[in-house]
Design a protein around this motif. Structure first.
Motif, PDB file in Angstrom:
ATOM      1  N   ILE A 139      10.381  -0.091  -6.121  1.00 17.86           N
ATOM      2  CA  ILE A 139      10.996   1.201  -6.450  1.00 17.86           C
ATOM      3  C   ILE A 139      10.423   1.775  -7.751  1.00 17.86           C
ATOM      4  O   ILE A 139      10.131   2.967  -7.833  1.00 17.86           O
ATOM      5  N   ALA A 140      10.243   0.934  -8.752  1.00 17.18           N
ATOM      6  CA  ALA A 140       9.722   1.411 -10.041  1.00 17.18           C
ATOM      7  C   ALA A 140       8.289   1.928  -9.880  1.00 17.18           C
ATOM      8  O   ALA A 140       7.935   2.984 -10.421  1.00 17.18           O
ATOM      9  N   ASP A 141       7.477   1.187  -9.114  1.00 16.79           N
ATOM     10  CA  ASP A 141       6.096   1.622  -8.879  1.00 16.79           C
ATOM     11  C   ASP A 141       6.070   2.928  -8.093  1.00 16.79           C
ATOM     12  O   ASP A 141       5.277   3.823  -8.372  1.00 16.79           O
ATOM     13  N   ARG A 142       6.954   3.045  -7.104  1.00 14.37           N
ATOM     14  CA  ARG A 142       7.017   4.254  -6.302  1.00 14.37           C
ATOM     15  C   ARG A 142       7.438   5.449  -7.171  1.00 14.37           C
ATOM     16  O   ARG A 142       6.863   6.525  -7.089  1.00 14.37           O
ATOM     17  N   ALA A 143       8.441   5.242  -8.023  1.00 11.77           N
ATOM     18  CA  ALA A 143       8.903   6.319  -8.909  1.00 11.77           C
ATOM     19  C   ALA A 143       7.790   6.748  -9.856  1.00 11.77           C
ATOM     20  O   ALA A 143       7.585   7.939 -10.111  1.00 11.77           O
ATOM     21  N   SER A 144       7.061   5.781 -10.368  1.00 12.64           N
ATOM     22  CA  SER A 144       5.948   6.073 -11.276  1.00 12.64           C
ATOM     23  C   SER A 144       4.871   6.890 -10.562  1.00 12.64           C
ATOM     24  O   SER A 144       4.358   7.876 -11.097  1.00 12.64           O
ATOM     25  N   GLU A 145       4.561   6.489  -9.335  1.00 11.85           N
ATOM     26  CA  GLU A 145       3.562   7.218  -8.548  1.00 11.85           C
ATOM     27  C   GLU A 145       4.031   8.646  -8.248  1.00 11.85           C
ATOM     28  O   GLU A 145       3.271   9.600  -8.338  1.00 11.85           O
ATOM     29  N   GLU A 146       5.301   8.804  -7.921  1.00  7.29           N
ATOM     30  CA  GLU A 146       5.838  10.141  -7.634  1.00  7.29           C
ATOM     31  C   GLU A 146       5.832  11.021  -8.883  1.00  7.29           C
ATOM     32  O   GLU A 146       5.554  12.213  -8.798  1.00  7.29           O
ATOM     33  N   THR A 147       6.125  10.426 -10.036  1.00 13.40           N
ATOM     34  CA  THR A 147       6.078  11.166 -11.302  1.00 13.40           C
ATOM     35  C   THR A 147       4.647  11.620 -11.582  1.00 13.40           C
ATOM     36  O   THR A 147       4.415  12.775 -11.963  1.00 13.40           O
ATOM     37  N   ASP A 148       3.693  10.728 -11.377  1.00 17.07           N
ATOM     38  CA  ASP A 148       2.283  11.078 -11.569  1.00 17.07           C
ATOM     39  C   ASP A 148       1.869  12.214 -10.642  1.00 17.07           C
ATOM     40  O   ASP A 148       1.171  13.138 -11.050  1.00 17.07           O
ATOM     41  N   ARG A 149       2.306  12.142  -9.393  1.00 21.22           N
ATOM     42  CA  ARG A 149       1.984  13.197  -8.428  1.00 21.22           C
ATOM     43  C   ARG A 149       2.579  14.535  -8.836  1.00 21.22           C
ATOM     44  O   ARG A 149       1.929  15.568  -8.744  1.00 21.22           O
ATOM     45  N   ALA A 150       3.834  14.517  -9.270  1.00 22.51           N
ATOM     46  CA  ALA A 150       4.504  15.753  -9.680  1.00 22.51           C
ATOM     47  C   ALA A 150       3.769  16.382 -10.860  1.00 22.51           C
ATOM     48  O   ALA A 150       3.550  17.603 -10.902  1.00 22.51           O
TER      49      ALA A 150
END
Length: 140
Positions: A60-71
């Motif tokens: 979940i933390a890695d996914r959130a980090s990736e989504e933040t980077d994408r945004a």
């Protein structure tokens, strides 16, 4: 069709030549076109990178980090999209013979300002007045 304008590789607009002569206009036209091409290429790379990185991340933390980077990347690309439209507007001003002159006062915009910000539409003084007025109205 206009004649090709010779522009030496080391050419820089100078204050002692006629303002917005053919060489200066060609210099800024090429600068704007190169800037636009660079932005479009970066955007293309971003899209390719996003396509490649679309994967299911279990943590979940890695996914959130990736989504933040994408945004963040998408916000950057949105700003660049707006910048491309300003570049295109500057290129139209070159074609129309309006480039290099302040849209508020009609005065020439300094060559240093145009070299630093080729999409500038106002002299530094007019820009500062405009920003002060915006600030005053925003505070109301």
């Amino acid at each position: 069709m206009k004649a090709e304008i010779f522009l030496p590789d080391d050419y820089r607009p100078a204050e002692d030549e006629p303002f917005m002569n053919d060489q200066q206009l060609e210099y800024f036209r090429r600068k704007l076109i190169a800037w636009k091409a660079e932005i479009v290429e970066e955007s293309r790379d971003t899209i390719e990178g996003m396509k490649e990185s679309t994967r299911n991340i279990p943590d979940i933390a890695d996914r959130a980090s990736e989504e933040t980077d994408r945004a963040l990347e998408l916000r950057t690309r949105d700003r660049e999209r707006k910048l491309v439209s300003k570049i295109e507007a500057a290129l139209r001003r070159i074609e129309n013979g309006e480039y290099g002159y302040c849209e508020m006062t009609g005065e020439p915009i300094s060559l240093k300002r145009l070299d630093a910000r080729p999409i500038a539409t106002m002299t530094l003084e007019a820009q500062e007045r405009h920003e002060r007025r915006e600030k005053v109205h925003r505070d109301d």
